[in-house]
Write a protein that holds these residues in place. Structure first.
Motif, mmCIF file in Angstrom:
data_model
loop_
_atom_site.group_PDB
_atom_site.id
_atom_site.type_symbol
_atom_site.label_atom_id
_atom_site.label_comp_id
_atom_site.label_asym_id
_atom_site.label_seq_id
_atom_site.Cartn_x
_atom_site.Cartn_y
_atom_site.Cartn_z
ATOM 1 N N UNK A 1 0.777 -1.229 0.000
ATOM 2 C CA UNK A 1 0.000 0.000 0.000
ATOM 3 C C UNK A 1 0.807 1.277 0.000
ATOM 4 N N UNK A 2 2.058 1.223 0.400
ATOM 5 C CA UNK A 2 2.892 2.426 0.488
ATOM 6 C C UNK A 2 3.956 2.394 -0.599
ATOM 7 N N UNK A 3 4.023 3.410 -1.459
ATOM 8 C CA UNK A 3 5.080 3.445 -2.468
ATOM 9 C C UNK A 3 6.450 3.520 -1.799
ATOM 10 N N UNK A 4 7.409 2.779 -2.322
ATOM 11 C CA UNK A 4 8.740 2.799 -1.738
ATOM 12 C C UNK A 4 9.780 2.477 -2.791
ATOM 13 N N UNK A 5 11.039 2.604 -2.398
ATOM 14 C CA UNK A 5 12.163 2.332 -3.298
ATOM 15 C C UNK A 5 13.386 2.029 -2.459
ATOM 16 N N UNK A 6 14.423 1.490 -3.112
ATOM 17 C CA UNK A 6 15.714 1.330 -2.474
ATOM 18 C C UNK A 6 16.569 2.554 -2.764
ATOM 19 N N UNK A 7 17.186 3.100 -1.723
ATOM 20 C CA UNK A 7 18.183 4.156 -1.870
ATOM 21 C C UNK A 7 19.539 3.526 -1.568
ATOM 22 N N UNK A 8 20.430 3.555 -2.544
ATOM 23 C CA UNK A 8 21.759 2.966 -2.368
ATOM 24 C C UNK A 8 22.802 4.075 -2.327
ATOM 25 N N UNK A 9 23.463 4.295 -1.184
ATOM 26 C CA UNK A 9 24.580 5.238 -1.167
ATOM 27 C C UNK A 9 25.684 4.711 -2.068
ATOM 28 N N UNK A 10 26.282 5.572 -2.868
ATOM 29 C CA UNK A 10 27.208 5.085 -3.878
ATOM 30 C C UNK A 10 28.327 6.094 -4.143
ATOM 31 N N UNK A 11 29.185 5.714 -5.073
ATOM 32 C CA UNK A 11 30.295 6.581 -5.467
ATOM 33 C C UNK A 11 30.206 6.846 -6.962
ATOM 34 N N UNK A 12 30.155 8.106 -7.310
ATOM 35 C CA UNK A 12 30.202 8.492 -8.710
ATOM 36 C C UNK A 12 31.641 8.804 -9.072
ATOM 37 N N UNK A 13 32.160 8.100 -10.059
ATOM 38 C CA UNK A 13 33.503 8.360 -10.558
ATOM 39 C C UNK A 13 33.414 9.466 -11.605
ATOM 40 N N UNK B 1 28.998 5.182 -12.419
ATOM 41 C CA UNK B 1 28.604 4.642 -11.127
ATOM 42 C C UNK B 1 29.508 3.474 -10.780
ATOM 43 N N UNK B 2 30.286 3.619 -9.684
ATOM 44 C CA UNK B 2 31.141 2.521 -9.226
ATOM 45 C C UNK B 2 30.272 1.394 -8.667
ATOM 46 N N UNK C 1 41.851 4.358 2.617
ATOM 47 C CA UNK C 1 42.068 4.125 1.197
ATOM 48 C C UNK C 1 40.829 3.686 0.453
ATOM 49 N N UNK C 2 39.632 3.898 1.055
ATOM 50 C CA UNK C 2 38.385 3.513 0.413
ATOM 51 C C UNK C 2 37.779 4.687 -0.336
ATOM 52 N N UNK C 3 36.972 4.375 -1.331
ATOM 53 C CA UNK C 3 36.290 5.422 -2.082
ATOM 54 C C UNK C 3 35.255 6.112 -1.198
ATOM 55 N N UNK C 4 35.113 7.429 -1.316
ATOM 56 C CA UNK C 4 34.091 8.126 -0.540
ATOM 57 C C UNK C 4 32.693 7.879 -1.102
ATOM 58 N N UNK C 5 31.706 8.008 -0.242
ATOM 59 C CA UNK C 5 30.308 7.995 -0.676
ATOM 60 C C UNK C 5 29.947 9.421 -1.060
ATOM 61 N N UNK C 6 29.597 9.621 -2.321
ATOM 62 C CA UNK C 6 29.347 11.000 -2.768
ATOM 63 C C UNK C 6 28.016 11.174 -3.497
ATOM 64 N N UNK C 7 27.151 10.154 -3.467
ATOM 65 C CA UNK C 7 25.864 10.257 -4.151
ATOM 66 C C UNK C 7 24.969 9.120 -3.698
#
Length: 298
Positions: A77-89, A97-98, A198-204
């Protein structure tokens, strides 16, 4: 209930390479006949195997409109989606999208970023919920008819303006949130810690699986999706898949059990099914060495 349908997503082959299936797979195909093909256009926001799984479960198979978030969380009954924090190169002439699976975002870091983002999403009527590391369940009316690109389709390819517009549905709130999250995440302590390691940052973030379910929709049994080729060493993955085919699927096919096999690539999915014994006997000679040239068309 034993699974009766094996789905194997095939990763993109290197340019000029020809996929040589293991002999166990060829033998299994020799006991089957084509039973349907699904083709997708080059600009499809969903991969063929994702649409095969959606069809198996009785979900919307219009590319970009399968309500995966609602289905996978049992939200009704409730609209929803997945939000994935990610890294844009970001390159000189492209943004890509990495692969989110390579970011190793743990539960604590994922929730810390989500808590920082919550007030901004709330301003647009979107509630965020932590569900698993690297994925937030987002609920809000904006997701009811939103057409989204799956992570599998978007990862590693240049993000075109059309893709970005599609992923936000031309919704001004979602477009603004993309810009706000870039600035918020840039200064977040989680990213300082990631970069120090040394990990990629989350930027999007990336939105997938939007939509709503009018009633409860349980997953249907019977299908196994073997995604081992998508991760790790492909030679080891093929060896493991071949062993499973030899020990589990081949004996059942040889015994005359009704089984299906789907091989799915970037643009198409081809399904095969075992045939009645009487038919198989008539075609045994023709199918003793299965023709696998169709793999070049997936």
């Amino acid at each position: 209930m034993h699974a009766t349908h094996l789905l194997i997503p095939l990763p993109p082959a290197p340019v000029g390479a020809v996929l040589t299936p293991p002999p166990e797979l060829t033998r299994l195909l020799g006991l089957m006949a084509p039973a349907g093909r699904l083709d997708t256009p080059e600009d499809s926001p969903a991969l063929p195997h994702e649409l095969v799984v959606a069809r198996h479960n009785g979900l919307n198979t219009e590319p970009g409109h399968t309500p995966w978030a609602a289905f996978e969380t049992g939200t009704v009954g409730t609209p929803c989606a997945w939000i994935t924090p990610c890294h844009w190169q970001v390159g000189a002439q492209y943004v890509a999208l990495a692969d989110p699976d390579t970011l190793a975002l743990d539960a604590a870091a994922s929730e810390a970023l989500m808590r920082a983002a919550e007030p901004y999403f709330a301003e647009d009527g979107i509630a965020l919920h932590p569900t698993q590391p690297g994925a937030w369940l987002a609920k809000g009316e904006v997701f009811r008819d939103l057409r989204t690109w799956s992570l599998g389709r978007a990862t590693g390819r240049p993000i075109t303006p059309e893709m970005l517009q599609a992923s936000t549905g031309h919704h001004p709130g979602l477009r603004r949130l993309q810009s706000e999250m870039q600035m918020l995440f840039y200064t977040h302590p989680t990213n300082d810690e990631r970069q120090a390691r040394g990990q990629l940052p989350i930027n999007a973030f990336w939105v997938t699986g939007a939509g709503a379910l009018a009633q409860a929709h349980a997953p249907r049994p019977g299908m196994v999706v073997d995604g081992r080729l998508a991760t790790g060493d492909p030679h080891a993955a093929w060896a493991a898949i071949a062993a499973d085919i030899a020990s589990h699927w081949l004996p059942r096919a040889q015994a005359g059990e009704a089984l299906q096999l789907t091989l799915s690539g970037e643009r198409a999915a081809q399904t095969f099914a075992t045939q009645p014994r009487s038919v198989w006997r008539r075609l045994r000679q023709a199918l003793s060495q299965a023709d696998t040239t169709f793999l070049t068309t997936l």
